[in-house]
Enzyme design. Sequence first.
Site, PDB file in Angstrom:
ATOM      1  N   ASP A  98     -28.559 -42.277 -57.274  1.00  8.94           N
ATOM      2  CA  ASP A  98     -28.338 -41.691 -55.978  1.00  8.94           C
ATOM      3  C   ASP A  98     -27.848 -40.053 -55.694  1.00  8.94           C
ATOM      4  O   ASP A  98     -26.629 -39.873 -56.912  1.00  8.94           O
ATOM      5  CB  ASP A  98     -26.992 -42.667 -55.510  1.00  8.94           C
ATOM      6  CG  ASP A  98     -27.028 -42.988 -53.828  1.00  8.94           C
ATOM      7  OD1 ASP A  98     -27.071 -42.422 -52.963  1.00  8.94           O
ATOM      8  OD2 ASP A  98     -26.986 -44.384 -54.118  1.00  8.94           O
ATOM      9  N   ASP A 199     -28.150 -39.653 -50.098  1.00  5.81           N
ATOM     10  CA  ASP A 199     -27.381 -40.277 -49.994  1.00  5.81           C
ATOM     11  C   ASP A 199     -27.007 -38.835 -48.430  1.00  5.81           C
ATOM     12  O   ASP A 199     -26.806 -37.919 -48.494  1.00  5.81           O
ATOM     13  CB  ASP A 199     -26.406 -40.648 -49.849  1.00  5.81           C
ATOM     14  CG  ASP A 199     -24.961 -40.996 -49.099  1.00  5.81           C
ATOM     15  OD1 ASP A 199     -24.920 -41.982 -49.594  1.00  5.81           O
ATOM     16  OD2 ASP A 199     -24.147 -39.919 -48.686  1.00  5.81           O
ATOM     17  N   GLU A 255     -32.207 -40.822 -47.078  1.00  4.63           N
ATOM     18  CA  GLU A 255     -31.322 -41.536 -46.206  1.00  4.63           C
ATOM     19  C   GLU A 255     -31.533 -40.825 -44.585  1.00  4.63           C
ATOM     20  O   GLU A 255     -30.492 -39.510 -44.946  1.00  4.63           O
ATOM     21  CB  GLU A 255     -29.976 -41.669 -46.546  1.00  4.63           C
ATOM     22  CG  GLU A 255     -29.325 -43.589 -45.691  1.00  4.63           C
ATOM     23  CD  GLU A 255     -27.899 -43.447 -45.798  1.00  4.63           C
ATOM     24  OE1 GLU A 255     -27.145 -44.498 -45.183  1.00  4.63           O
ATOM     25  OE2 GLU A 255     -27.555 -42.374 -46.211  1.00  4.63           O
ATOM     26  N   HIS A 328     -26.421 -51.756 -49.048  1.00  3.90           N
ATOM     27  CA  HIS A 328     -25.824 -51.979 -49.599  1.00  3.90           C
ATOM     28  C   HIS A 328     -24.474 -51.526 -49.057  1.00  3.90           C
ATOM     29  O   HIS A 328     -23.204 -51.857 -47.983  1.00  3.90           O
ATOM     30  CB  HIS A 328     -24.967 -51.618 -51.056  1.00  3.90           C
ATOM     31  CG  HIS A 328     -25.101 -49.647 -50.402  1.00  3.90           C
ATOM     32  ND1 HIS A 328     -26.302 -49.210 -50.163  1.00  3.90           N
ATOM     33  CD2 HIS A 328     -24.369 -48.767 -50.834  1.00  3.90           C
ATOM     34  CE1 HIS A 328     -26.139 -47.922 -50.035  1.00  3.90           C
ATOM     35  NE2 HIS A 328     -24.688 -48.217 -50.179  1.00  3.90           N
ATOM     36  N   ASP A 329     -25.164 -51.027 -47.786  1.00  2.00           N
ATOM     37  CA  ASP A 329     -24.761 -50.747 -46.189  1.00  2.00           C
ATOM     38  C   ASP A 329     -25.013 -52.052 -44.889  1.00  2.00           C
ATOM     39  O   ASP A 329     -24.517 -51.772 -43.970  1.00  2.00           O
ATOM     40  CB  ASP A 329     -24.356 -49.823 -45.809  1.00  2.00           C
ATOM     41  CG  ASP A 329     -24.382 -48.767 -46.592  1.00  2.00           C
ATOM     42  OD1 ASP A 329     -23.525 -48.562 -47.302  1.00  2.00           O
ATOM     43  OD2 ASP A 329     -24.782 -47.142 -46.751  1.00  2.00           O
TER      44      ASP A 329
HETATM   45  C1  NOJ Z   1     -23.987 -43.938 -46.706  1.00  2.00           C
HETATM   46  C2  NOJ Z   1     -24.213 -44.527 -47.969  1.00  2.00           C
HETATM   47  O1  NOJ Z   1     -24.470 -45.518 -47.924  1.00  2.00           O
HETATM   48  C3  NOJ Z   1     -23.209 -45.276 -47.793  1.00  2.00           C
HETATM   49  O2  NOJ Z   1     -22.329 -46.311 -48.566  1.00  2.00           O
HETATM   50  C4  NOJ Z   1     -21.253 -44.424 -48.119  1.00  2.00           C
HETATM   51  O3  NOJ Z   1     -20.623 -45.221 -47.742  1.00  2.00           O
HETATM   52  C5  NOJ Z   1     -22.428 -43.162 -47.027  1.00  2.00           C
HETATM   53  N1  NOJ Z   1     -23.132 -43.521 -47.304  1.00  2.00           N
HETATM   54  C6  NOJ Z   1     -21.369 -42.071 -47.587  1.00  2.00           C
HETATM   55  O4  NOJ Z   1     -21.328 -41.260 -48.963  1.00  2.00           O
END
Ligand code: NOJ
Length: 557
Positions: A98, A199, A255, A328-329
Amino acid sequence: MKKKWWKESVVYQIYPRSFKDSNADGIGDIKGITEKLEYIKELGVDVVWISPVYDSPCDDNGYDISDYKAILKEFGTMEEFDTMLDTAHHLGLKVIMDLVVNHTSDEHRWFVESSKSKDNPYRDYYIWRTSKNGKEPNNWGASFGGSAWEYDEKTDMYYLHLFSRKQPDLNWENQKVRDEVFEMMDWWCQKGIDGFRMDVISMISKVQSFPDGELNGGLYGNGSPYYINGPRVHEYLQEMNQKVLSKYDLITVGEAAGVTIEEAIKYANENETELNMVFQFEHVSIGDGELGKWTTKRFDLQELKKVMTKWQTKLQGKAWNSLYLGNHDQPRSVSRFGNDKVEYREVSAKMLATCIHMMQGTPYIYQGEELGMTNAYFDKIEEYRDIETLNIYEELTSSGLISKEEMMKCIQARGRDNARTPMQWDDSEYAGFSTVKPWINVNKNYKRINAKEQLKRHDSVFRYYQKLIQLRKEYDIIPYGDYTLMEEDHKQIFAYKREYDNNKLLVILNFTDKEAQMSLPEEFMGKHVKCLISNYDRQVIQKNVVLMPYEALVLYI
Ligand code: NOJ
């Protein structure tokens, strides 16, 4: 369309804190990952993406990095990381890291220096602005609540943080920052890693006048038009590509919240001048309301068909898709898009897997999704750990925008901790994740839903995923075929056709808990038609098929 190994791959995402604890401290770690690589190999995937393991004060579980070249003590050592990487490579698994470079931790050496004085050599590594009319430099809100600006008394200025105040945004306008990031990426590539998940990469370039955002009835302005797909983002990624990515044979995925088709075609173009693919967010934002994702509203199938179809057809031949329903989000995919009641959980988890894995693009499996793990449904706020959930709960309920009861329901439906409960390995205490009480509670259903049980059974969700992954390896039509939506207006069924050379594939998915009827196209009738996979062990296929609840059927000619 060019053939590429990463177009034919399947990626498995690990969230280290919740994957496997090897040293009985209740926190997952790198040795735990190494122990479980055989399991991942057995699933049949090609690539493992590991959420951040770098040194971090863990304000946002490692997405706040204080040292990009060190491993977080709780997770292990660099030697253990190297062993993990070697073991993965021996098993034929690639490993992607990541890359979190929109921001660092406020405890990163660069920020510690930057905040010392206005003339510190690192000052310009971050985004500092003076107050406007006695207030913050603008009205932007941060993703985790509050203003996006934090006041620093020492220098009487504010720094920008699009996430928590412990995650100051890096200033990508500064060539030195870019060079530091590229040097660090190169260092990891030299170590032998196989790629990056980047990210919030769509946010690294900000409109330099920092205008106010629209208020939309909220407490803060929406600054996203000024920092999502910002003015120089493609220039930065092309520079990154020239200086680092193009020197190695990597898999890269950005992302990209807020990405449009037009932008995705730039980020993930076929000439590979930037990234291989992006994570778009449209399908996981369906149903979002006035309070953004904080809603209990379920997705609408017609909407899902429309969004998925748009991405499948509009990127066709121009850019590559990533395919995902969970990470994970996000809440657990079976709870959100399927049905996690005992009688439908397995069958609907398999149906959803079929939906994603039969599309064009690179599929991503989030740990536990291959078991049909469900949302946590914690009913006390004390059980939650996620900074986003805790901050927003406080902000929205204290401002009276939503009641505590309603907000708890929204968190149960959409909170990030749903995906962050420990991986369910077996039915022993703490689900075989740890021998002590974990940092976050185990989902109560672990005795029923766990890897050990599923590995024993030929018809488990795990075994079904294995088969889907295998099919992708055997049939070129699965990664490469053209996509056409079928049965556009059908209220229960999502069906699509894939075509490649002289072959055709028909994917039929019943998204409901009722039987659903569909009339098969003539070309998919007859002896030459083969059923590649089905979650009901269907033998006979007639012109008028009546699909069972959540049935998935894939026909091939
Ligand atoms: C996206 C990540 O997937 C998330 O888990 C994170 O809190 C935010 N970006 C900030 O880095």
